[in-house]
Write a protein that holds these residues in place. Structure first.
Motif, PDB file in Angstrom:
ATOM      1  N   VAL A  24      76.839 -48.927  70.831  1.00 48.65           N
ATOM      2  CA  VAL A  24      77.877 -48.032  70.214  1.00 48.65           C
ATOM      3  C   VAL A  24      77.542 -46.607  69.869  1.00 48.65           C
ATOM      4  CG1 VAL A  24      78.811 -48.125  67.704  1.00 48.65           C
ATOM      5  CG2 VAL A  24      78.355 -50.391  68.902  1.00 48.65           C
ATOM      6  N   ILE A  54      84.781 -53.811  69.451  1.00 47.36           N
ATOM      7  CA  ILE A  54      84.155 -52.994  68.632  1.00 47.36           C
ATOM      8  C   ILE A  54      83.662 -51.706  69.616  1.00 47.36           C
ATOM      9  CG2 ILE A  54      82.126 -52.533  67.069  1.00 47.36           C
ATOM     10  CD1 ILE A  54      82.748 -55.319  65.854  1.00 47.36           C
ATOM     11  N   ILE A  55      83.008 -52.086  70.483  1.00 52.16           N
ATOM     12  CA  ILE A  55      82.514 -51.128  71.474  1.00 52.16           C
ATOM     13  C   ILE A  55      83.791 -50.164  71.966  1.00 52.16           C
ATOM     14  CG2 ILE A  55      81.372 -50.588  73.623  1.00 52.16           C
ATOM     15  CD1 ILE A  55      79.800 -53.196  73.304  1.00 52.16           C
ATOM     16  N   GLN A  93      83.007 -58.285  69.605  1.00 52.10           N
ATOM     17  CA  GLN A  93      81.982 -57.174  69.632  1.00 52.10           C
ATOM     18  C   GLN A  93      82.239 -56.201  70.978  1.00 52.10           C
ATOM     19  OE1 GLN A  93      78.429 -59.930  70.037  1.00 52.10           O
ATOM     20  NE2 GLN A  93      77.595 -58.676  68.395  1.00 52.10           N
ATOM     21  N   SER A 133      84.764 -47.989  68.959  1.00 57.24           N
ATOM     22  CA  SER A 133      84.018 -46.785  68.930  1.00 57.24           C
ATOM     23  C   SER A 133      84.284 -45.626  69.859  1.00 57.24           C
ATOM     24  CB  SER A 133      82.532 -47.232  68.968  1.00 57.24           C
ATOM     25  OG  SER A 133      82.206 -48.299  67.955  1.00 57.24           O
ATOM     26  N   LEU A 139      79.643 -43.295  71.332  1.00 59.16           N
ATOM     27  CA  LEU A 139      80.418 -42.437  70.404  1.00 59.16           C
ATOM     28  C   LEU A 139      80.154 -41.034  71.068  1.00 59.16           C
ATOM     29  CD1 LEU A 139      78.994 -43.474  66.810  1.00 59.16           C
ATOM     30  CD2 LEU A 139      81.202 -43.585  67.714  1.00 59.16           C
TER      31      LEU A 139
END
Length: 412
Positions: free
Chosen positions: A113, A60-61, A57, A64, A117
């Motif tokens: 997230v 994933i951050i 996770q 992003s 962005l």
């Protein structure tokens, strides 16, 4: 006459003076922009505890944040090569301001997230146009100018451990919202830069738009240029995956292997990042003197002995090796940007977006991949194998010399 003397003779005329005031301001803005970005990985130890996030996770951050920047930077560069947009700089940092504000108050993984962005989008707008400003203010010293610009960004990234130790550990997640003040300062400075940029375009509308034999309307990029550009991007891939692995995951390794606290582990990361910023600064002037290909080759291969040994040595030696690795590896950071810009003249924003943007993109992919590997086979094993990545620097010997690149774009 030596090869370097020939290149200097063919460089922009000395009458094109280097505008240090603009370079220092855009470098400072780069520092502020990247310091804000550095808040995201700096928060990883905080988020891992408060929200119970996994390494995947966290990856994933990082993905992003970096992938948006990576995908958008070349796009922004291509658009602004055709139509420069001075005021895109403060507008981009305004996106970043909203992103960092959201990050401080995010209550879920999805909100984190979304916030990053916005930060990534602001970065995507800032970097190509910031690099163009550095090019426009460089005069005859392109390597030095790009180093001043890039060292600001790398110094901002190096502040991540300090941010963690002094702000995020005591204040927690909400501490990130304080960086809206940093973003506001950057916006104000970039309004000044945008006004200078606009006046510069009025005075010299064709600055940085030199046509190249390598990039004609019909032919496109020549085979030689395409091959060389591919090699440069592969080198960036190796450098950035290694840096991403150290930046995002080495603190966890140090906490586990050396029984350090979060604050103590940040000192190791700070040493790596700060030495990298110093290396970035020296890389440009060294390339101006010894040639870009030589510095790129040196930066990759001289890193190898230290990067391989870091997981096996005691903490004091690891600290020293991290300093040496950061300095040597990052001497090529600004050099690869200038090399690409000179490889395809007239495409300043596109080449900056491709090289710097790709660096963020490779870091994004690397963050997810390395996070998954760490979950799968263990953090220590992942860090151990990470050390062999700089060996890909061997392909730097296949790059054409600076003289050859000049000849491609200036045929007799």
């Amino acid at each position: 006459m030596s090869q370097q003397a020939v290149l200097q003779a063919k460089a922009p005329k000395a009458s094109e003076s280097t505008i240090y005031k603009i370079l220092i301001i855009i470098g400072l803005c780069h520092l502020l922009n990247d310091a804000i970005q550095a808040v995201v990985p700096a928060m990883f130890p905080i988020l891992e505890k408060s929200m119970g996030l996994s390494f995947t996770q966290l990856g994933i951050i990082a993905f992003s944040l970096n992938m948006v920047s990576s995908v958008m930077q070349p796009v922004v560069g291509m658009v602004t090569d055709k139509k420069p947009m001075p005021y895109a700089l403060p507008i981009g940092l305004t996106f970043t301001l909203f992103g960092i504000l959201g990050l401080g108050f995010a209550s879920s993984f999805a909100m984190i997230v979304l916030s990053v962005l916005f930060i990534g989008l602001g970065s995507a707008v800032f970097h190509p146009e910031g690099s163009r400003v550095a090019y426009m203010a460089a005069g005859s010293r392109r390597g030095l100018a790009q180093s001043i610009y890039q060292v600001g960004g790398n110094t901002g990234q190096a502040l991540a451990p300090v941010i963690t130790a002094l702000i995020l550990v005591p204040l927690g997640q909400i501490g990130a919202s304080w960086f809206t003040i940093v973003a506001a300062l950057a916006v104000i400075l970039l309004v000044y830069i945008a006004n200078w940029y606009k006046q510069r375009l009025i005075a010299r509308p064709n600055l940085g738009k030199k046509k190249s034999i390598s990039v004609g309307k019909k032919e496109g990029l020549s085979k030689e240029v395409k091959k060389t550009l591919s090699l440069i991007l592969l080198l960036i891939f190796a450098r950035t995956w290694y840096s991403s692995g150290i930046t995002n995951f080495y603190t966890f390794f140090a906490i586990k292997e050396y029984a350090l606290t979060i604050k103590e582990s940040q000192v190791f990361l700070f040493a790596f990042l700060l030495s990298g910023a110093v290396g970035t600064f020296f890389g440009g002037p060294l390339a101006d003197r010894f040639g870009k290909k030589n510095i790129i080759s040196f930066s990759m291969l001289a890193t190898v002995p230290f990067s391989i040994l870091i997981p096996y040595v005691p903490p004091t030696i690891a600290f020293i090796f991290l300093i040496l690795t950061g300095f040597i590896l990052m001497t090529s950071f600004s050099v690869t940007v200038v090399y690409a810009q000179e490889l395809v003249p007239g495409k300043i924003g596109t080449m900056s977006g491709l090289t710097v943007g790709l660096a963020f993109g490779m870091g994004a992919i690397g963050s997810v991949g390395l996070g998954y590997i760490a979950d799968l086979i263990g953090l220590q094993t992942m860090i151990t194998w990470l050390g062999v990545l700089p060996l890909l620097g061997l392909i730097a010997f296949a790059l054409p010399t600076d003289q050859k690149v000049w000849e491609w774009n200036n045929p007799k």
